[in-house]
Design a protein around this motif. Sequence first.
Motif, PDB file in Angstrom:
ATOM      1  N   LEU A   1      -5.405   0.821  -0.770  1.00 47.36           N
ATOM      2  CA  LEU A   1      -5.995   0.580   0.430  1.00 47.36           C
ATOM      3  C   LEU A   1      -7.076  -0.790  -0.233  1.00 47.36           C
ATOM      4  O   LEU A   1      -6.287  -1.798  -0.360  1.00 47.36           O
ATOM      5  CB  LEU A   1      -6.690   1.154   1.783  1.00 47.36           C
TER       6      LEU A   1
ATOM      7  N   THR B   1       1.389  -1.007   0.131  1.00 51.27           N
ATOM      8  CA  THR B   1       0.193   0.548  -0.292  1.00 51.27           C
ATOM      9  C   THR B   1       1.169   1.177   0.126  1.00 51.27           C
ATOM     10  O   THR B   1      -0.121   2.316  -0.444  1.00 51.27           O
ATOM     11  CB  THR B   1      -1.239   0.475   1.630  1.00 51.27           C
TER      12      THR B   1
ATOM     13  N   GLY C   1      -5.440  12.200  -0.757  1.00 50.92           N
ATOM     14  CA  GLY C   1      -6.578  12.084   0.209  1.00 50.92           C
ATOM     15  C   GLY C   1      -7.532  10.414  -0.903  1.00 50.92           C
ATOM     16  O   GLY C   1      -7.516   9.867  -0.767  1.00 50.92           O
ATOM     17  N   TYR C   2      -7.883  10.994  -2.657  1.00 49.42           N
ATOM     18  CA  TYR C   2      -8.487   9.928  -2.939  1.00 49.42           C
ATOM     19  C   TYR C   2      -6.930   8.400  -3.362  1.00 49.42           C
ATOM     20  O   TYR C   2      -7.362   8.115  -3.385  1.00 49.42           O
ATOM     21  CB  TYR C   2      -8.274  10.765  -4.549  1.00 49.42           C
TER      22      TYR C   2
ATOM     23  N   VAL D   1      -9.230   6.845  -7.752  1.00 49.74           N
ATOM     24  CA  VAL D   1      -9.637   5.261  -7.328  1.00 49.74           C
ATOM     25  C   VAL D   1      -9.721   4.474  -8.380  1.00 49.74           C
ATOM     26  O   VAL D   1      -8.687   3.350  -8.176  1.00 49.74           O
ATOM     27  CB  VAL D   1     -10.763   5.584  -6.566  1.00 49.74           C
TER      28      VAL D   1
ATOM     29  N   LEU E   1      -5.166   7.669  -1.254  1.00 48.29           N
ATOM     30  CA  LEU E   1      -4.951   6.326  -0.475  1.00 48.29           C
ATOM     31  C   LEU E   1      -5.824   5.949  -0.259  1.00 48.29           C
ATOM     32  O   LEU E   1      -6.095   4.176  -0.292  1.00 48.29           O
ATOM     33  CB  LEU E   1      -4.730   7.087   0.873  1.00 48.29           C
ATOM     34  N   CYS E   2      -7.174   5.992  -0.760  1.00 44.70           N
ATOM     35  CA  CYS E   2      -8.180   4.942  -0.889  1.00 44.70           C
ATOM     36  C   CYS E   2      -8.550   4.959  -1.921  1.00 44.70           C
ATOM     37  O   CYS E   2      -9.241   3.380  -1.900  1.00 44.70           O
ATOM     38  CB  CYS E   2      -9.464   6.108  -1.079  1.00 44.70           C
ATOM     39  N   GLY E   3      -7.692   4.665  -3.277  1.00 47.30           N
ATOM     40  CA  GLY E   3      -7.797   3.404  -4.271  1.00 47.30           C
ATOM     41  C   GLY E   3      -6.807   2.750  -3.974  1.00 47.30           C
ATOM     42  O   GLY E   3      -7.198   1.284  -4.444  1.00 47.30           O
TER      43      GLY E   3
ATOM     44  N   MET F   1     -12.577  11.056  -7.905  1.00 51.91           N
ATOM     45  CA  MET F   1     -12.834   9.877  -7.775  1.00 51.91           C
ATOM     46  C   MET F   1     -12.206   9.034  -8.856  1.00 51.91           C
ATOM     47  O   MET F   1     -12.482   7.499  -9.029  1.00 51.91           O
ATOM     48  CB  MET F   1     -14.222   9.400  -7.715  1.00 51.91           C
TER      49      MET F   1
END
Length: 217
Positions: free
Chosen positions: A163, A77, A156-157, A128, A159-161, A125
């Motif tokens: 994980l 990650t 932020g986006y 992601v 990291l969301c992608g 988005m």
Amino acid sequence: MDAFADAWQMLLRLDLVLEEATAHLGAWTYAMIFLTVFVETGFVVTGILPSGTLLFAAAALAARGSLTLWPLFVGGTAAAFCGDQLNFGWGVLARKRLAGRGLPRGVKAGQLEAARRAFARYGPMAIVLARFVPMLRSVAPLAAGLAGMPGRTFAGYNLCGKLPWTALHVCGGYFLGSIPWFARHFAAVILAAALFPFAIAAIRALVLHFAAKRSAR
């Protein structure tokens, strides 16, 4: 063609390659895996590197006890996140220095246009979603930097992608590696890993297709 065939043969023997690396390098094997994941998107021209396949295969070996699962998830990650952050940084630099002078070296106009269409449709988005699309993975961060996306928004986006992307590859590899048939036929694991992102992209396309048809009624 010979180079492609050699690379494919090496992929099919990836379990032996990783086991030899573990025997000779020990814990440094993790560093080799994470460096590959980082470099794949850190530099646009290295997007051909099979980072997802490598993570998938390493997790399958973790099911055998050769490697450990949690370092693969955490390190994978972090490496993917940092690689995309570097790629985004190249985009920011390119926007400042190459404005009006064409595309940065190694970037194809078609790839960049596809990334821009994704941003127009999905907004941030797209960062992601692009992680799960091989053709967009290495250009979406660059396109975000070129488009002037704020750094905090991208991070932020990003990291969301990373994980779910890492979790799917690591958990998928570990699950298949724990099945005796796949453990005996590791080439099938590699084939599943190679087809995995395309299967996700196909499912995504089908979902969007049926959603569009439903909204059109």
